[in-house]
Write a protein that holds these residues in place. Structure first.
Motif, PDB file in Angstrom:
ATOM      1  N   GLY A   1       4.017  47.623  31.302  1.00 40.75           N
ATOM      2  CA  GLY A   1       2.607  47.898  31.082  1.00 40.75           C
ATOM      3  C   GLY A   1       2.115  49.034  31.951  1.00 40.75           C
ATOM      4  O   GLY A   1       2.860  49.978  32.247  1.00 40.75           O
ATOM      5  N   SER A   2       0.867  48.952  32.404  1.00 39.66           N
ATOM      6  CA  SER A   2       0.297  50.048  33.178  1.00 39.66           C
ATOM      7  C   SER A   2      -0.857  49.552  34.029  1.00 39.66           C
ATOM      8  O   SER A   2      -1.394  48.462  33.819  1.00 39.66           O
ATOM      9  N   ALA A   3      -1.234  50.386  34.993  1.00 43.08           N
ATOM     10  CA  ALA A   3      -2.433  50.174  35.795  1.00 43.08           C
ATOM     11  C   ALA A   3      -3.156  51.512  35.851  1.00 43.08           C
ATOM     12  O   ALA A   3      -2.522  52.559  35.997  1.00 43.08           O
ATOM     13  N   PHE A   4      -4.482  51.472  35.739  1.00 43.83           N
ATOM     14  CA  PHE A   4      -5.230  52.723  35.707  1.00 43.83           C
ATOM     15  C   PHE A   4      -6.661  52.492  36.173  1.00 43.83           C
ATOM     16  O   PHE A   4      -7.153  51.355  36.212  1.00 43.83           O
TER      17      PHE A   4
ATOM     18  N   SER B   1     -10.800  49.603  38.006  1.00 42.34           N
ATOM     19  CA  SER B   1      -9.349  49.450  37.879  1.00 42.34           C
ATOM     20  C   SER B   1      -9.019  48.401  36.825  1.00 42.34           C
ATOM     21  O   SER B   1      -9.669  47.350  36.755  1.00 42.34           O
ATOM     22  N   TYR B   2      -7.966  48.687  36.035  1.00 44.85           N
ATOM     23  CA  TYR B   2      -7.532  47.776  34.988  1.00 44.85           C
ATOM     24  C   TYR B   2      -6.006  47.741  34.915  1.00 44.85           C
ATOM     25  O   TYR B   2      -5.336  48.693  35.332  1.00 44.85           O
ATOM     26  N   GLU B   3      -5.485  46.654  34.358  1.00 41.49           N
ATOM     27  CA  GLU B   3      -4.044  46.526  34.106  1.00 41.49           C
ATOM     28  C   GLU B   3      -3.820  46.111  32.659  1.00 41.49           C
ATOM     29  O   GLU B   3      -4.613  45.347  32.087  1.00 41.49           O
ATOM     30  N   LEU B   4      -2.729  46.600  32.088  1.00 46.05           N
ATOM     31  CA  LEU B   4      -2.334  46.245  30.728  1.00 46.05           C
ATOM     32  C   LEU B   4      -0.912  45.693  30.741  1.00 46.05           C
ATOM     33  O   LEU B   4      -0.097  46.079  31.579  1.00 46.05           O
ATOM     34  N   SER B   5      -0.629  44.833  29.766  1.00 46.91           N
ATOM     35  CA  SER B   5       0.726  44.297  29.612  1.00 46.91           C
ATOM     36  C   SER B   5       1.505  44.983  28.506  1.00 46.91           C
ATOM     37  O   SER B   5       2.709  44.724  28.349  1.00 46.91           O
ATOM     38  N   MET B   6       0.838  45.838  27.719  1.00 46.30           N
ATOM     39  CA  MET B   6       1.536  46.591  26.672  1.00 46.30           C
ATOM     40  C   MET B   6       1.799  48.007  27.184  1.00 46.30           C
ATOM     41  O   MET B   6       0.888  48.655  27.716  1.00 46.30           O
ATOM     42  N   PRO B   7       3.039  48.495  27.052  1.00 47.68           N
ATOM     43  CA  PRO B   7       3.398  49.782  27.649  1.00 47.68           C
ATOM     44  C   PRO B   7       3.002  50.981  26.795  1.00 47.68           C
ATOM     45  O   PRO B   7       2.753  50.867  25.594  1.00 47.68           O
TER      46      PRO B   7
ATOM     47  N   LEU C   1       1.364  55.342  27.081  1.00 51.21           N
ATOM     48  CA  LEU C   1       0.099  56.051  27.271  1.00 51.21           C
ATOM     49  C   LEU C   1      -0.871  55.759  26.140  1.00 51.21           C
ATOM     50  O   LEU C   1      -2.087  55.673  26.357  1.00 51.21           O
ATOM     51  N   HIS C   2      -0.349  55.599  24.928  1.00 46.35           N
ATOM     52  CA  HIS C   2      -1.229  55.325  23.797  1.00 46.35           C
ATOM     53  C   HIS C   2      -1.985  54.009  23.989  1.00 46.35           C
ATOM     54  O   HIS C   2      -3.117  53.870  23.519  1.00 46.35           O
ATOM     55  N   GLN C   3      -1.393  53.047  24.702  1.00 50.99           N
ATOM     56  CA  GLN C   3      -2.101  51.794  24.945  1.00 50.99           C
ATOM     57  C   GLN C   3      -3.215  51.972  25.973  1.00 50.99           C
ATOM     58  O   GLN C   3      -4.251  51.296  25.883  1.00 50.99           O
ATOM     59  N   ILE C   4      -3.028  52.867  26.918  1.00 46.67           N
ATOM     60  CA  ILE C   4      -4.128  53.190  27.828  1.00 46.67           C
ATOM     61  C   ILE C   4      -5.281  53.788  27.034  1.00 46.67           C
ATOM     62  O   ILE C   4      -6.452  53.444  27.239  1.00 46.67           O
ATOM     63  N   HIS C   5      -4.964  54.667  26.088  1.00 42.56           N
ATOM     64  CA  HIS C   5      -6.008  55.260  25.247  1.00 42.56           C
ATOM     65  C   HIS C   5      -6.721  54.192  24.416  1.00 42.56           C
ATOM     66  O   HIS C   5      -7.952  54.222  24.266  1.00 42.56           O
ATOM     67  N   ASN C   6      -5.953  53.235  23.874  1.00 43.00           N
ATOM     68  CA  ASN C   6      -6.569  52.150  23.107  1.00 43.00           C
ATOM     69  C   ASN C   6      -7.486  51.303  23.991  1.00 43.00           C
ATOM     70  O   ASN C   6      -8.572  50.896  23.567  1.00 43.00           O
ATOM     71  N   ALA C   7      -7.037  51.041  25.217  1.00 47.18           N
ATOM     72  CA  ALA C   7      -7.846  50.250  26.143  1.00 47.18           C
ATOM     73  C   ALA C   7      -9.117  50.988  26.549  1.00 47.18           C
ATOM     74  O   ALA C   7     -10.190  50.375  26.679  1.00 47.18           O
ATOM     75  N   MET C   8      -9.015  52.295  26.753  1.00 47.94           N
ATOM     76  CA  MET C   8     -10.213  53.094  27.046  1.00 47.94           C
ATOM     77  C   MET C   8     -11.239  52.961  25.922  1.00 47.94           C
ATOM     78  O   MET C   8     -12.442  52.799  26.163  1.00 47.94           O
ATOM     79  N   THR C   9     -10.759  53.030  24.696  1.00 48.63           N
ATOM     80  CA  THR C   9     -11.636  52.884  23.534  1.00 48.63           C
ATOM     81  C   THR C   9     -12.299  51.517  23.537  1.00 48.63           C
ATOM     82  O   THR C   9     -13.515  51.386  23.333  1.00 48.63           O
TER      83      THR C   9
END
Length: 419
Positions: free
Chosen positions: A231-234, A240-246, A248-256
């Motif tokens: 996943g990622s942290a950003f 600050s947020y963390e995701l479990s799906m890997p 960059l496109h998932q970071i973009h989806n989370a931003m949306t």
């Protein structure tokens, strides 16, 4: 109706139905059912890629906040019922059969599509369950999609690229114009980051024409702290947020999704930051670079169009142990040669499969499309066994990828019956 009778009723309608020039057919069906869509609150999501993930980030956050949440997605992954969920749980078969019978009894004699019938059932179920919010994913396009009968709290446009060109247009600008058709007068909208400038121009033009406040997700600052296969942290907008799906496109989806959630908060919905953090971290969508095993690394992905396979390729290149062995199946209504070109840049060898859908590209034909790496046509189970064996022996990665129908078939064969 029994479950078998219900599915026979649903499957008696074509995938597309008769061509439409307006939404009158869907409106006639819903009128006969008492207009359930006028009694619900929607977040309407269109785009080529990222719809399901963006929807899931939003929905998991509102569920964590204690809001009764409906989710409508397509196509299904494991069973028909997983397209219609409340608080993450599939519609029970009893409710599906009962509401399908109601639709069958009320449906005017019109050439409906399976999608329209499914949407009608879903709306009745969401109303019956008292959903406070419904996250509604567009089927194809936007302007003439059956879901466009709703008047949403927020409209959302995710990543747009070439797909369904026979229906939506031959350029990204033409496709963007169709997607932008979901923007409604005086209703706010969110545009995902990393869209092409010409796509953004089309969306901005539509937003201005209908006096829609357009929130562009990439306008807030982003700092990526960590990215890996887990996943990622950003940091986005100072939080600050963390995701479990890997990816960059998932970071973009989370931003949306974060922009959508902020607009909902502004409209009076109590969605605490803690619920958003929990929802984003908990969100997982089957067959979106899904990790099935760590040793060896085995991934399952249904990113079937060029942008989807490019996102997979980027993630594999960045985080997956090499060499990478693929099990690949695609359908002939997609630009499969473009997908092949993306995959062969990162894979060592592939096994090509078919038989998972009526319009699957024949394995031998698909194999001939790979010109830079070895490609062998095999049955799915044998192909998977070979790829895993090679990944285990080399310390590399096995990736089952291509069509979402392939991912669904693989999950069924391996009894992966949990969403």
């Amino acid at each position: 109706m029994t479950y078998a009778q219900t599915m026979e009723f649903i499957n008696s309608f074509g995938h597309a139905g008769a061509p439409v020039k307006d939404l009158s057919r869907m409106e006639a069906l819903l009128s006969a059912l008492g207009n359930p869509h006028r009694q619900l609150k929607f977040i309407h999501i269109a785009g080529t890629n990222g719809k399901g993930s963006t929807l899931t980030y939003c929905a998991e956050s509102t569920i964590a906040a204690g809001i009764c949440t409906g989710m409508f997605t397509s196509p299904y992954i494991l069973c028909y019922e997983d397209r219609i969920r409340v608080n993450g749980e599939n519609i029970p078969r009893e409710a599906l059969c009962r509401l399908a019978a109601r639709v069958a009894a009320c449906a005017p004699v019109l050439p409906f599509s399976q999608f329209e019938i499914t949407l009608a059932i879903a709306l009745l179920y969401f109303l019956e369950r008292g959903c406070e919010l419904v996250f509604l994913e567009v089927g194809i396009g936007g302007l003439l999609d059956a879901t466009n009968v709703v008047d949403p709290l927020v409209s959302v446009i995710t990543s747009i690229s070439l797909d369904h060109t026979a229906l939506l247009g031959n350029t990204v600008e033409e496709i963007a114009a169709q997607k932008a058709g979901i923007l409604k007068p005086h209703r706010p909208a969110v545009l995902a980051p990393a869209n092409q400038p010409s796509v953004c121009d089309v969306i901005r033009s539509r937003a201005e024409a209908v006096d829609s406040l357009l929130v562009e997700a990439e306008q807030l600052p982003l700092e990526i702290l960590r990215q890996d296969i887990a996943g990622s942290a950003f940091v986005y907008g100072g939080m600050s947020y963390e995701l479990s799906m890997p990816g960059l496109h998932q970071i973009h989806n989370a931003m949306t999704a974060l922009c959508v959630l902020q607009l909902l908060r502004q409209q009076g919905y109590a969605i605490p930051e803690e619920a958003i953090h929990r929802g984003l971290l908990r969100a997982r969508v089957p067959a979106r670079i899904q990790v099935l095993s760590r040793e060896p690394l085995i991934l399952l992905d249904g990113g079937h169009n060029p942008d989807g396979t490019e996102a997979l390729g980027d993630t594999l290149q960045a985080y997956a142990p090499k060499p990478i062995y693929g099990v690949v199946g695609l359908i002939d209504t997609k630009d499969y040669l473009h997908a092949v070109a993306n995959l062969e840049q990162v894979m060592q060898q592939v096994y090509c499969v078919d038989g998972f859908a009526p319009n699957a590209v024949p394995a031998s034909v698909l194999a001939s499309g790979f010109t830079r790496i070895p490609a062998v046509p095999l049955p799915l189970e044998e192909a998977f066994a070979q790829a895993v064996q090679l990944a285990r022996a080399s310390g590399g990665t096995a990736a089952i990828c291509g069509s979402l129908y392939l991912a669904s078939r693989f999950m069924q064969l391996n009894n992966m019956n949990k969403m």
